[in-house]
Design an enzyme around this catalytic site. Sequence first.
Site, PDB file in Angstrom:
ATOM      1  N   ASN A 155       0.914  -3.687  -1.757  1.00  0.00           N
ATOM      2  CA  ASN A 155       1.219  -3.800  -3.181  1.00  0.00           C
ATOM      3  C   ASN A 155       0.006  -4.387  -3.918  1.00  0.00           C
ATOM      4  OD1 ASN A 155       1.265  -6.580  -2.709  1.00  0.00           O
ATOM      5  ND2 ASN A 155       3.488  -6.729  -2.733  1.00  0.00           N
ATOM      6  N   ASP A 209      12.400   2.007   1.520  1.00  0.00           N
ATOM      7  CA  ASP A 209      11.806   0.702   1.226  1.00  0.00           C
ATOM      8  C   ASP A 209      11.194   0.689  -0.172  1.00  0.00           C
ATOM      9  OD1 ASP A 209      10.741  -1.996   2.286  1.00  0.00           O
ATOM     10  OD2 ASP A 209       8.928  -0.993   1.578  1.00  0.00           O
TER      11      ASP A 209
END
Length: 356
Positions: free
Chosen positions: A37, A231
């Site tokens: 991320n 996810d």
Amino acid sequence: MSDSRAAHTPPVMSAPNSPSSSPSIQICRIMRPDDANIVGNVHGGTILKMIEEAGCIIGTRHCNTQTGDRCVAALARVERTDFLHPMFIGEVAHVSAEITYTSKHSVEVQVNVVSENILTGSKKVTNKATLWYVPLSLQNVDKIIEVPPIEYSSLGQEELGKKRYEAQKLERIETKERNGEIITPVFLPERQTKEPYTVGFSQSSLIHLIGPSDCTLHGFVHGGVTMKLMDEVAGIVAARHCKTNIVTASVDAINFHRKIKKGCVITVSGRMTFTSNKSMEIEVFVDADQLADTEKGKYRAVTAFFTYISLDKQNKPLPVPPLKLEGEEEQKRFEEGKLRYLQNKAKRVADKEQKQ
């Protein structure tokens, strides 16, 4: 939270052991920016995909050590997976897989994931997972091949494996029976009408067309591809709820109820079911729609519960805003999530005391 772009760095594999002993392999890969991320935490979906790749390789390899039909190991279930430590960009993931039990038609693979900081040499165990595979014939996808047995170090090891097999088989059947509901996808602008911290406000859906690169030799989607998308959706739900950096903490059993074929459109939907002081549980469904066969309609293919935690800039846990419940159904799902939370918490405490 996963990234929808797949990493293309080739894995490094060790040579297989003798098929009669407990077969094992290891793959490793350095974590790149597109695996993580914006703050550098590797997505849980990236790790789940690597776990499944290792399991598929060893399961398929083992099941083809005998004469007869060639086959591919299809993922049927992933047991609860805890993310023990975060992994970061630049670290090397070492994924070790070993076959620990075989029934007549299924293979149990246990996987360990270790992160290595190649600058300091430090290593940490980040994940331990158990996966169940079923070998499907390349000639006839509906034909399940018999699995070659492995040698066990003791009778007790085989008996424990058999107990795990019976338990997961029963739970998989029960889960399939209670998950017939198809969630209505929620997109913008619908969520704009929802109040913050409600289920409807954070609920998210993703639509994906299953292409050739997503599929096995059978033309059915890889389990790891599906888990990565699940996810991703669960991470969006968690981020919408708390508006902070979030990471996957654990995944309850992932059950693969029906195969998803190349050319299908899948809808991956996630909704918040429970919040504790420092964690969020998100229920995720994968529904498949066979565009070329409209008579069969949409069906439920995969189900799971993901747990996320909220982190500050120093990667320390933050309090999670309480979930605002609307209606009896949401209250019921919240109570069921609370029960799972308390059971998992009690199990962690018991495991910790046993190790001491």
